[in-house]
Design a protein around this motif. Structure first.
Motif, short mmCIF file in Angstrom:
data_model
loop_
_atom_site.label_atom_id
_atom_site.label_comp_id
_atom_site.label_asym_id
_atom_site.label_seq_id
_atom_site.Cartn_x
_atom_site.Cartn_y
_atom_site.Cartn_z
N THR A 171 0.84 -1.20 0.00
CA THR A 171 0.00 0.00 0.00
C THR A 171 0.87 1.24 0.00
O THR A 171 0.63 2.20 -0.74
CB THR A 171 -0.91 0.02 1.24
OG1 THR A 171 -1.57 -1.23 1.33
CG2 THR A 171 -1.92 1.13 1.16
N ARG A 172 1.91 1.23 0.82
CA ARG A 172 2.79 2.39 0.92
C ARG A 172 3.44 2.69 -0.43
O ARG A 172 3.36 3.80 -0.94
CB ARG A 172 3.87 2.12 1.96
CG ARG A 172 4.89 3.22 2.08
CD ARG A 172 5.96 2.86 3.12
NE ARG A 172 6.92 3.92 3.30
CZ ARG A 172 8.02 4.04 2.58
NH1 ARG A 172 8.27 3.18 1.62
NH2 ARG A 172 8.86 5.03 2.80
N THR A 173 4.05 1.65 -1.04
CA THR A 173 4.72 1.85 -2.32
C THR A 173 3.74 2.36 -3.39
O THR A 173 4.02 3.33 -4.09
CB THR A 173 5.32 0.52 -2.83
OG1 THR A 173 5.82 -0.20 -1.71
CG2 THR A 173 6.42 0.76 -3.81
N ALA A 174 2.58 1.69 -3.47
CA ALA A 174 1.61 2.05 -4.50
C ALA A 174 1.10 3.47 -4.30
O ALA A 174 0.97 4.24 -5.24
CB ALA A 174 0.44 1.06 -4.49
N LEU A 175 0.84 3.82 -3.04
CA LEU A 175 0.33 5.16 -2.75
C LEU A 175 1.36 6.22 -3.10
O LEU A 175 1.04 7.25 -3.69
CB LEU A 175 -0.02 5.26 -1.26
CG LEU A 175 -1.49 5.31 -0.91
CD1 LEU A 175 -1.65 5.43 0.58
CD2 LEU A 175 -2.18 6.46 -1.61
N LEU A 176 2.61 5.98 -2.74
CA LEU A 176 3.65 6.96 -3.02
C LEU A 176 3.80 7.16 -4.53
O LEU A 176 4.00 8.28 -5.00
CB LEU A 176 4.98 6.52 -2.41
CG LEU A 176 5.06 6.68 -0.89
CD1 LEU A 176 6.38 6.18 -0.36
CD2 LEU A 176 4.86 8.14 -0.51
N GLU A 177 3.71 6.04 -5.26
CA GLU A 177 3.79 6.16 -6.72
C GLU A 177 2.64 6.99 -7.27
O GLU A 177 2.83 7.86 -8.11
CB GLU A 177 3.78 4.77 -7.37
CG GLU A 177 5.18 4.26 -7.67
CD GLU A 177 5.16 2.81 -8.11
OE1 GLU A 177 4.18 2.38 -8.75
OE2 GLU A 177 6.14 2.09 -7.79
N THR A 178 1.44 6.70 -6.77
CA THR A 178 0.26 7.41 -7.26
C THR A 178 0.32 8.89 -6.89
O THR A 178 -0.05 9.75 -7.69
CB THR A 178 -1.02 6.80 -6.66
OG1 THR A 178 -0.88 5.39 -6.65
CG2 THR A 178 -2.23 7.18 -7.45
N LEU A 179 0.80 9.18 -5.69
CA LEU A 179 0.82 10.57 -5.24
C LEU A 179 1.75 11.43 -6.08
O LEU A 179 1.65 12.65 -6.09
CB LEU A 179 1.25 10.63 -3.76
CG LEU A 179 0.15 10.29 -2.75
CD1 LEU A 179 0.71 10.23 -1.35
CD2 LEU A 179 -0.98 11.30 -2.83
N ALA A 180 2.67 10.78 -6.81
CA ALA A 180 3.59 11.54 -7.65
C ALA A 180 3.01 11.82 -9.04
O ALA A 180 3.62 12.50 -9.85
CB ALA A 180 4.91 10.79 -7.77
N GLU A 181 1.80 11.28 -9.30
CA GLU A 181 1.21 11.45 -10.63
C GLU A 181 0.71 12.88 -10.84
O GLU A 181 0.41 13.60 -9.89
CB GLU A 181 0.02 10.49 -10.81
CG GLU A 181 0.37 9.02 -10.70
CD GLU A 181 0.83 8.44 -12.03
OE1 GLU A 181 0.75 9.15 -13.04
OE2 GLU A 181 1.27 7.27 -12.03
N ASP A 182 0.57 13.23 -12.10
CA ASP A 182 0.15 14.60 -12.43
C ASP A 182 -1.28 14.91 -11.98
O ASP A 182 -1.57 16.00 -11.55
CB ASP A 182 0.24 14.81 -13.95
CG ASP A 182 1.68 14.90 -14.40
OD1 ASP A 182 2.53 15.16 -13.52
OD2 ASP A 182 1.96 14.69 -15.59
N TYR A 183 -2.16 13.90 -12.12
CA TYR A 183 -3.56 14.21 -11.81
C TYR A 183 -3.77 14.53 -10.33
O TYR A 183 -4.74 15.18 -9.96
CB TYR A 183 -4.51 13.11 -12.30
CG TYR A 183 -4.26 11.74 -11.74
CD1 TYR A 183 -3.59 10.79 -12.49
CD2 TYR A 183 -4.71 11.40 -10.47
CE1 TYR A 183 -3.38 9.51 -11.99
CE2 TYR A 183 -4.49 10.13 -9.97
CZ TYR A 183 -3.83 9.20 -10.73
OH TYR A 183 -3.62 7.94 -10.23
N ILE A 184 -2.87 14.08 -9.48
CA ILE A 184 -2.95 14.44 -8.07
C ILE A 184 -2.67 15.93 -7.91
O ILE A 184 -3.35 16.66 -7.20
CB ILE A 184 -1.93 13.63 -7.25
CG1 ILE A 184 -2.22 12.14 -7.36
CG2 ILE A 184 -1.91 14.07 -5.79
CD1 ILE A 184 -3.45 11.69 -6.65
N GLU A 185 -1.66 16.36 -8.67
CA GLU A 185 -1.30 17.79 -8.68
C GLU A 185 -2.50 18.63 -9.13
O GLU A 185 -2.85 19.63 -8.53
CB GLU A 185 -0.12 17.97 -9.65
CG GLU A 185 0.73 19.17 -9.35
CD GLU A 185 1.55 18.97 -8.07
OE1 GLU A 185 2.11 19.95 -7.60
OE2 GLU A 185 1.60 17.84 -7.53
#
Lengths: 307, 304
Positions: free
Chosen positions: A192-206
Motif C-alpha cells: 500500500t505504501r509503495t503504490a500510494l507513493l507512486e500514485t501521489l507523484a502522478e500529475d492528476y494528483i497535482e
C-alpha cells in the motif's frame, strides 16, 4: 476482455490438470505398497492382494491416473485409508473452519495493512513511517508458528483472555486469525505504501490539489482508489500464503480444518486424503489468481478499454 | 516469496536490461553505493557474517557437548551456568542453538543455490530456445507456483521421507520456478540486444551465448534472488520441522528445536522462544540485506 478471460480460464484448467498429475506422480513414487503400510506388518497376503485390486492399485500407472482424473471431475476423491470415510465428506466438514479462519485472518491483515500503509505514505520518511515499516518487516519475518505460539502463550495461557484452542465460538478464531494474518498484514502495508507513493507523484494528483481539493479528499478519493489496484490483486494472491500458514495455525490451535487434515493424512500415510486436500487447496489458489486477473481487467479502465 | 517482492525484482531486472546498453555501473561501485546509503543493510551483512562464524566455531564457543544429557538439570531456566537454560534432556540450550545454526544456515544456503542453478538454467533455455521447450518449462513452472509453497513442500517431503538431503531436494523443487520466471523474462529482453546479435554473427555457440552473454548479465538479479530466497528456505524448513516433517533427530535445526520445545511451552517457554528469535533475526537480516541490494540494483531508485 472476454477473450482474455476465456484464455486465462483455459490456462487455469491446464495448470489444474498439471497439478493433479504432479500430486499423483509424487504420491505414487512412495516406496512400498500403501495397502501394506496401512494394514500393518501382520496383514495376510491374500487380503492385501484383494484390497490392492479393489482400489485399482495393480493397474498400470497411466490407467490409474486417468481413472483418478475422471473420478475427481465427478467430485469423488476416493476413500480415506486412515479414517475410512469418503475424502469429499471429510473435506466438506473441514472446509468451513479453514474458510472462517482465512476470512478472519484476511480481514485482520487487510484492515491493519492498508491503515498502516496509508499512515506510512502520508508521513513518508518521518517517524511514524519508519516505525510502521520496521513493524511490517517484523511481521514478514515472524514465522507463523512463532506468532501462533507467542499469542497462545500470552493471551490464552498467561492472561486467560481468550480460549487456548478449539472452534466452539467466534472467540476461538481471534488468536489464530491474528497469527495467520500477521504476515500478510506486513506485506499489504508495504505494498500500500509503495503504490500510494507512486500514485501521489502522478500529475492528476497535482491537478486535483490545484483545483483546491483538501488533503483528505486527494488521498481518499483520488490516490487511494488508484493505488488499491495492485494491492487488490496481491490480496487475492495472498490467499495462497494464507492456506500455507493455515496448516501451521490449525495445528497449533487444534482447529479441524483442511490444513490439519493434511497433517493427519501425512502421519497416517493416507494418500487419497493427502491428494484430495492438496488438490483442493491448490484449486483455491488457482481460482484466486484467475479472479485477480479478471478483477484487474474489470477495475482498470486502461485494460478494460483496450479490447 | 511475497508476490509484491517478486514483481519488484522482475521490474528492476527488466529496467536494468533496458538501461544497460548505456553506461553500466560496476558491481563494486554498486556495493559501495549500498554501503553508503543503506546502513541497515550493512549492519545486516555483518550480522550474517557473525552468525555464520558463530555456527562454524560452535565447538570452540561452548564448553558443553551438543548431545550430552544431564537429567538432573532438566528444563532449568536461564542461569549463569546455562545462559539460555536447558532443554528436556538437560542439554545446554545455547550449545544446541549454536549447533542448530549450522543446520539452519546450511538449509538456507544450499537449496537456494541449487534452485538458482536449476532455475536459471531452465529459465535461460526456455527464453532462448522458445517454442516447445519454452512451453514445457514454463507450464511446469506454472504448476509448481500454483501450489501454496508449504503444501508442495509437504507433499514432496512425504514422498521422499525426512532428513537433511531430502530437505535440500524439496526446497530446491519448491523454489526453482520463481527463478526460472525472472531469468526467462530477462533472457527474452537480452536475446534481441545488439551484443548477443553480434556474438551470434561471429559464430559463438549457443551454449556459450547463454552462459557468457545472458546469464552473466542476470547475475545481479540472481544475487538479489539469492538473498531473498535464503530466509524463505529457512522459514519453510522450520515450518516443516515444526510439523515433524523436516530434519530428523539427532540433527537439530532451529525449527526442530521449536517442535520439541513445544511440548514444554507452558513450563519452559524459552525452549520455543529462543530458537524462534534466532530464526527471526536471521530472516530479518537477510531481508534487510536483500532489500538493500534490490534498491541499489533498481535503476528507478537511482534517479530519485
Amino acid at each position: 476482455m472476454k477473450q482474455k478471460i476465456a484464455q486465462r480460464s483455459v490456462q487455469a484448467v491446464i495448470v489444474l490438470i498439471g497439478v493433479v498429475l504432479l500430486t499423483f506422480v509424487m504420491l505414487r513414487i512412495v516406496p512400498g505398497n500403501p495397502i501394506e503400510t496401512m494394514m500393518g506388518e501382520h496383514a495376510d497376503a491374500a487380503t492385501v492382494a484383494r484390497m490392492t485390486a479393489e482400489m485399482g492399485l495393480d493397474q498400470p500407472l497411466h490407467r490409474q491416473f486417468f481413472r483418478y482424473l475422471f473420478s475427481v471431475v465427478r467430485g469423488d476423491f476416493g476413500t480415506s485409508y486412515s479414517l475410512g470415510k469418503p475424502v469429499s465428506l471429510l473435506i466438506q466438514s473441514a472446509f468451513g473452519n479453514t474458510l472462517k479462519l482465512a476470512l478472519f485472518a484476511a480481514l485482520f491483515a487487510w484492515t491493519l495493512g492498508i491503515t498502516c500503509g496509508l499512515i506510512c505514505a502520508v508521513s513518508k520518511n518521518r517517524l511514524p513511517d519508519r516505525l510502521f515499516m520496521g513493524f511490517s518487516l517484523l511481521g514478514i519475518s515472524l514465522p507463523v508458528f512463532m506468532a501462533a505460539m507467542f499469542l497462545q502463550y500470552i493471551f490464552a495461557f498467561k492472561l486467560h483472555w481468550l480460549p487456548i484452542s478449539g472452534t466452539d465460538s467466534w472467540k476461538c478464531f481471534i488468536l489464530p486469525a491474528i497469527a495467520l494474518g500477521w504476515n500478510s498484514a506486513g506485506q499489504v502495508a508495504q505494498m500500500t505504501r509503495t503504490a500510494l507513493l507512486e500514485t501521489l507523484a502522478e500529475d492528476y494528483i497535482e491537478t486535483a490539489r490545484a483545483k483546491g481539493l483538501g488533503n483528505a479528499g486527494v488521498l481518499l478519493s483520488h490516490a487511494l482508489r488508484n493505488a488499491m489496484l495492485p494491492v487488490l490483486t496481491m490480496m487475492t494472491i495472498q490467499f495462497s500464503s494464507l492456506l500455507s500458514g493455515a496448516v501451521i495455525t490449525e495445528t497449533v490451535f487444534s482447529i479441524n480444518g483442511i490444513g490439519r487434515l493434511m497433517v493427519q493424512a501425512i502421519s497416517g500415510r493416507d494418500i487419497p486424503l493427502l491428494q484430495g486436500t492438496s488438490l483442493l487447496a491448490t484449486s483455491v489458489v488457482i481460482l484466486g489468481s484467475l479472479l485477480a486477473d479478471c478483477l484487474y481487467s474489470v477495475l482498470d479502465p486502461r485494460i478494460r478499454e483496450e479490447s | 516469496m511475497p508476490g509484491g517482492k517478486q514483481k519488484q525484482i522482475e521490474q528492476a531486472a527488466d529496467l536494468r536490461v533496458q538501461s544497460q546498453i548505456g553506461e553500466e555501473e560496476r558491481f563494486r561501485d554498486l556495493m559501495r553505493r549500498m554501503a553508503r546509503e543503506n546502513k541497515t543493510a550493512v549492519f545486516s551483512f555483518f550480522l550474517i557474517i557473525l552468525m555464520t562464524l558463530a555456527a562454524i566455531l560452535a565447538p570452540n564457543l561452548t564448553p558443553y557437548d551438543e548431545n550430552s544429557m544431564d537429567l538432573m538439570h532438566r528444563l532449568s531456566p536461564p542461569s549463569a551456568e546455562h545462559l539460555l537454560g536447558t532443554d528436556e534432556g538437560g542439554r545446554d540450550e545455547l550449545t544446541r542453538l549454536l549447533y542448530g545454526a549450522r543446520v539452519s544456515l546450511l538449509i538456507g544456503v544450499v537449496p537456494t543455490l541449487l534452485s538458482l542453478i536449476l532455475g536459471s538454467a531452465l529459465g535461460v533455455l526456455a527464453g532462448y530456445r522458445g517454442g516447445i521447450t519454452d512451453v514445457i518449462i514454463m507450464r511446469a513452472a506454472d504448476v509448481t507456483l500454483a501450489f501454496p509453497s508449504m503444501l508442495l513442500a509437504m507433499v514432496i517431503m512425504y514422498s521422499l521421507g525426512g532428513g537433511l538431503v531430502n530437505v535440500f531436494l524439496t526446497l530446491t523443487l519448491v523454489n526453482w520456478a520463481n527463478v526460472a520466471r525472472v531469468v526467462r523474462s530477462q533472457t527474452l529482453k537480452l536475446k534481441n540486444s545488439e551484443f548477443v546479435e553480434a556474438a551470434r554473427i561471429i559464430g559463438v555457440s549457443e551454449g556459450k551465448i547463454m552462459r557468457r552473454h545472458i546469464l552473466s548479465n542476470c547475475l545481479p538479479t540472481l544475487l538479489v534472488l539469492f538473498t531473498l530466497n535464503v530466509p524463505e528456505s529457512i522459514l519453510t524448513e522450520s515450518s516443516l520441522s515444526f510439523l515433524g516433517l523436516g530434519i530428523q533427530p539427532p540433527n537439530a535445526s532451529w525449527g526442530l528445536m521449536i517442535n520439541t520445545g513445544r511440548q514444554y511451552l507452558y513450563n519452559a517457554p524459552w525452549l520455543c522462544f529462543v530458537p524462534g528469535a534466532a530464526i527471526m533475526l536471521v530472516v530479518l537480516a537477510f531481508n534487510f540485506l536483500g532489500n538493500g541490494l534490490l534498491d541499489v540494483l533498481d535503476p528507478r531508485q537511482k534517479k530519485q
